[in-house]
Motif scaffolding. Structure first.
Motif: not given
Ligand code: NAP
Length: 275
Positions: A60, A63, A122, A124-125, A145-147, A150, A188-190, A214, A237, A241
């Protein structure tokens, strides 16, 4: 000395340097694997300044953007539209995607073959996860997705590559197909170092549903804790990994025998100790 690394921002949380150094050391390979903080907008300059790297991972937020700076792409990276592994092949930067196979291997290791999935994210991962699922057993995929634009764009792209599958983008979490889903993935990183939820879970989840995050730091995110409370199975995750890292090393070292050399259980124990 083989020079390897990972680029991204934020990067301090990443377990990749510890993981790769541990594996390389165990294989008695003289190499270093370092984390490089590369902010948005710094990618081009970083690549020009670091031609000494034999290979590196990409995380992130790079990607997708890195594609335009690479000389070649593997067929898989081209299809997915995201790269998490770059190999310097005699001065040419070649992009690969091992997130996809890493994610898939983590499901196969549990003999889990989902049919209907919800994917949150939405980026790269998420792209890698979506293609992995659609090439595997998933017949219906909903993306949130937040956006929203996308997610719509990704769904449209996926429909072109997987015309026999049902693929939708949904911008209202309550309208996601919770009743019939058997896999929910957070890409997402959330949830990383906080207790936020990437998507609100409904009060009940279907029996046998599996929730996959993830994020691995913390190991049990709020999403996974809430999923467990609803009786769902969970995957954190670390599995992905581990598998994506082994696949990256196979590419950099041109060695296909690494699965036999590196034990999953040993790596998992080592990583849990790092958290
Ligand atoms: P990315 O390409 O930058 O995509 C980030 C995604 O997360 C986008 O969908 C973005 O939504 C969403 N997002 C970011 N911040 C958000 C927030 N505050 N609220 C809601 N949505 C947010 O990143 P990536 O490479 O796909 O990585 C995503 C996550 O997966 C990272 O945490 C990464 O560490 C993790 N990951 C783990 C593994 C593993 O092996 N376990 C492998 C790959 C990735 P927008 O479109 O709205 O910006």
């Amino acid at each position: 000395m083989i020079k390897l690394g990972i680029i991204g921002d934020p990067i301090a949380h990443s377990l990749s340097p510890a993981l790769h150094s541990f594996v390389l050391n165990n294989l008695s390979i003289v190499a270093e694997y370092r984390a490089y903080r590369v902010r948005e907008g710094e990618l081009k300059d970083f690549l020009s300044a670091h031609s000494e790297l034999a290979g590196f991972n990409v995380t992130i937020p790079h990607k997708e953007r890195i594609l335009c700076y690479l000389d070649r792409l593997s067929p898989e990276a081209r299809l997915i539209g995201a790269v998490n592994t770059v190999k310097n092949e005699h001065g040419a930067l070649v992009g690969y995607n091992t997130d996809s196979v890493g994610f898939l291997r983590s499901l196969q290791a549990r003999s889990f073959a989902p049919r209907q999935a919800i994917l949150v994210g939405a980026g790269g991962a998420a792209r890698a996860v979506a293609h992995a699922l659609l090439q595997y057993t998933v017949t219906a995929l909903s993306i949130y997705n937040r956006t929203p634009e996308r997610a719509l764009k990704l769904a449209e792209e996926l429909r072109q590559h997987h015309p026999s599958k049902t693929i939708s983008a949904e911008n209202n979490p309550a309208a996601l197909p919770w009743d019939c889903v058997d896999l929910i993935v957070n890409a997402t990183p959330v949830g990383m170092k906080d207790d936020a939820l990437p998507v609100p879970l409904p009060a009940r989840l279907p029996k046998n549903a599996l929730v996959y995050d993830l994020v691995y730091n913390p190991l049990k995110t709020k999403l996974l804790l809430e999923a467990e409370r609803r009786g769902a199975q969970i995957i954190d995750g670390l599995d992905m990994l581990i598998y994506q890292a082994i696949e990256s090393l196979k590419i950099w070292l041109s060695r296909s025998d690494l699965d036999a050399q590196i034990g999953y259980d040993t790596l998992r124990r080592f990583l849990e100790e790092q958290l």
